[in-house]
Structures are given as C-alpha cells and as structure tokens.
Design an enzyme around this catalytic site. Structure first.
Site, mmCIF file in Angstrom:
data_model
loop_
_atom_site.group_PDB
_atom_site.id
_atom_site.type_symbol
_atom_site.label_atom_id
_atom_site.label_comp_id
_atom_site.label_asym_id
_atom_site.label_seq_id
_atom_site.Cartn_x
_atom_site.Cartn_y
_atom_site.Cartn_z
ATOM 1 N N THR A 64 8.249 0.998 -3.454
ATOM 2 C CA THR A 64 9.114 1.671 -2.958
ATOM 3 C C THR A 64 10.066 1.817 -3.223
ATOM 4 O O THR A 64 11.013 2.887 -2.959
ATOM 5 C CB THR A 64 9.316 0.774 -0.892
ATOM 6 O OG1 THR A 64 8.307 0.127 -0.407
ATOM 7 C CG2 THR A 64 10.650 1.402 0.151
ATOM 8 N N HIS A 142 8.654 0.448 8.827
ATOM 9 C CA HIS A 142 9.351 1.085 7.455
ATOM 10 C C HIS A 142 8.860 2.876 7.386
ATOM 11 O O HIS A 142 7.262 2.830 7.005
ATOM 12 C CB HIS A 142 7.935 -0.180 6.617
ATOM 13 C CG HIS A 142 7.478 0.508 5.056
ATOM 14 N ND1 HIS A 142 8.408 1.424 4.492
ATOM 15 C CD2 HIS A 142 7.235 -0.586 4.173
ATOM 16 C CE1 HIS A 142 8.778 1.167 3.149
ATOM 17 N NE2 HIS A 142 8.109 -0.307 2.228
HETATM 18 C C1 NCD Z 1 4.056 -3.045 2.554
HETATM 19 C C2 NCD Z 1 5.609 -3.146 3.187
HETATM 20 O O1 NCD Z 1 6.831 -4.046 1.841
HETATM 21 O O2 NCD Z 1 5.419 -3.922 4.523
HETATM 22 N N1 NCD Z 1 4.456 -3.187 1.079
HETATM 23 C C3 NCD Z 1 5.138 -0.862 0.853
HETATM 24 O O3 NCD Z 1 6.056 -1.238 1.145
HETATM 25 N N2 NCD Z 1 4.179 -0.554 0.069
HETATM 26 C C4 NCD Z 1 3.764 -3.538 2.788
HETATM 27 C C5 NCD Z 1 3.596 -4.825 2.385
HETATM 28 O O4 NCD Z 1 4.219 -5.496 2.066
HETATM 29 O O5 NCD Z 1 2.466 -5.975 2.444
#
Ligand code: NCD
Length: 302
Positions: A64, A142
């Site tokens: 991210t 998210h």
């Molecule tokens: C996710 C999160 O941070 O919620 N990761 C991400 O952003 N790709 C999923 C996770 O941490 O399992």
C-alpha cells in the site's frame, strides 16, 4: 461524483458510476506505466509537478505505501514518507492526530494514512485542510485495496460483474479489505459466499465453515490471512491457523474460470505452487493497485 479535494475514508462514498469512471482512468494509467517501463512517450506524467504527498503509516505496509508513493512519483509529484509513525512522529509525545493533520496541512498537498485504530484516519482528517486517503484504519476499512480488488474482478470478467458468485474466505471479522470490497460489490448483483472459521465471521452475514463444499461454485475467490495483530493474544490467532489452505488439491475443486485473489501478504493460506496456476491473480492485483491509485490520486487532486 466529484472527488476533487475530498477525503477518501470509506467505500460507502463511492457510487457505481464513479467506480466505473475510476476504472476507465485506471486503464489509461496502466498505459502510462507501460510506456514508462518501455521508456517511451511520456505524455501526462507531469500532472503532480510541484506537489508533495505525505504517507503516514502507523502500521506495517509493503504494497500500500510503496504503490501510493510510486503512483505519485510516476505522475510527477514528490513524496515524504513516514513508515514508522507510531515510534518516530510526535504522536509518540502524545500529539493528537488532529494536530498532526493541522501541521501536515501546512506542508503538503495530500496525505495517505494507515493506523491500527478504526476512525483514526477520520480524526486526522478533521484537522486537515487538504485531502486525506485512508490506507487502512484497523479492522474497519481499506477502501483503496477494495477498489483495486474490484478493478481486478472488473478486468478479469471484462466488466461483467453482475451474476458472479463471490466467495470471501478467511478472517472476515478483522479483514478491512473484505469489509471495503463487500461494500463496493453491493453496487452489482453478485451472490456472496462467506467462508470463515467460527468466531471470525463477516459481521452481519451468514457464513459457512466448509470451504471444500462451496469452492466449486465460486467465480471469484477472495482470500485473506488470519489478521493476527487484531487478536488479544498470539495463541488466540494460532487457533485458526491452517484452517483454509489453497494448494493444488483445493484449486482442483475450483472452477476452471474462477480467479483466486488475496490482498497480500499471504502467510500460509496459499502455497507457492499455486502461483503458477493461471487463476492466481494476487500479484496482478498489486500492479492493478498502482494504476487504480494513480487514477484516484489524479481524481482527488483534480
Ligand atoms: C491488507 C491490509 O493491510 O489490510 N494488506 C494490504 O494492504 N495489501 C491485508 C492484510 O494485511 O492481510
């Protein structure tokens, strides 16, 4: 829907029309990235010239943070990055998120933030005169991961999302990604199948436990790890480990036309041999995330 100057805090802010508009922009962004990689014509990547993005991460991140930063840099902006804000920012000295927002508003044009507390990004945004994007607030939401997951579905099924059977598998209680994606998918006529261990069900939904019994009906299989940092103890989380494992045997039960997704990181829920299965889309999702975030940033900054 006009996102110019707006905070992006939750999936509920988007209607179907704005999602489709975003995806059309993301397609263009994919071409820009492809051009940059071929070192060809660079038409439009100066749009953030002179602008600065701050990324404030109070929780670990690989995809991210780097994809937001790469997205901003690829469109000509500059980035200041806080990867470990819990210990290195003045929040450690008990400065409020509100004051942190007031402060950053004097310094940059845009903020991307992740934090373990639900509502924390809203709190920072309440002090901001610049847009703030939620990159994950605890188990709550998210939205940009939900967007890139939806974009991955949209691309793989050539825009035909209506009628799909979408399975969500894993720690559905704590997964903010699943919460945001479910919200986005409500704009289409999809059938959900929620598969979770007892105690980790999707809030407000009927869930089943036996993955093997339902996987064969799914067109989209969105999976996720046990979100162990959300449990009261490591032991509590460990109880659920290994419940759902996508290996060759499990994938043999899935449709030939299904897609297997995971926001990543994966821990033990998908074996690496499955990476070579053409239905595996989890690394493609990462690339889609770059394009979707470029498109979203462009919309927010106008
Ligand atoms: C996710 C999160 O941070 O919620 N990761 C991400 O952003 N790709 C999923 C996770 O941490 O399992």
């Amino acid at each position: 829907m006009d996102f110019k100057g707006q905070h992006i805090l939750s999936a509920e802010q988007f209607d179907k029309e704005s999602l489709l508009a975003l995806f059309e922009e993301a397609r263009k962004m994919e071409e820009i990235v492809a051009g940059q990689r071929r070192e060809e014509a660079r038409g439009f990547e100066k749009i953030f010239d002179g602008k600065v993005l701050a990324t404030l991460f109070f929780e670990p991140s690989t995809r991210t943070r780097f994809s937001f930063e790469a997205a901003f840099l690829r469109l000509g902006g500059k980035v200041v990055s806080g990867a470990d804000m819990m210990t290195t920012s003045s929040v450690k000295k008990r400065e409020t998120l509100y004051d942190t927002g007031k402060t950053l508003s004097q310094l940059v044009e845009l903020i991307v933030m992740r934090h373990p507390e639900p509502g924390s990004v809203d709190e920072l945004a309440s002090g901001c005169s610049i847009p703030v994007i939620n990159a994950g607030d605890g188990p709550h939401q998210h939205p940009t991961q939900g967007l890139l997951d939806l974009y991955t579905i949209w691309k793989n099924f050539e825009g035909k999302i209506d009628g799909l059977k979408v399975g969500m598998v894993g720690d559905l209680k704590h997964s903010r990604v699943m919460h945001s994606l479910r919200e986005f998918l409500k704009h289409w006529d999809v059938e959900f199948v929620f598969v979770a261990p007892k105690g980790l069900e999707m809030p407000g939904e009927e869930c089943v436990e036996d993955l093997g019994a339902v996987i064969g009906g799914m067109d989209v299989i969105q999976t996720t790890r046990i979100q162990e940092e959300r449990f009261s103890s490591k032991e509590e989380a460990e109880k659920h480990r290994g419940k759902y494992v996508f290996d060759g045997e499990m994938m043999a039960k899935a449709k030939a036309t299904a897609i297997l997704m995971n926001p990543l990181p994966r821990v033990d829920e998908i074996t690496t041999d499955v990476d070579y299965d053409p239905r595996a889309k989890y690394f493609e999702q990462v690339g889609n995330g770059l394009a979707v975030r470029m498109a979203l940033l462009a919309m927010v900054l106008g």
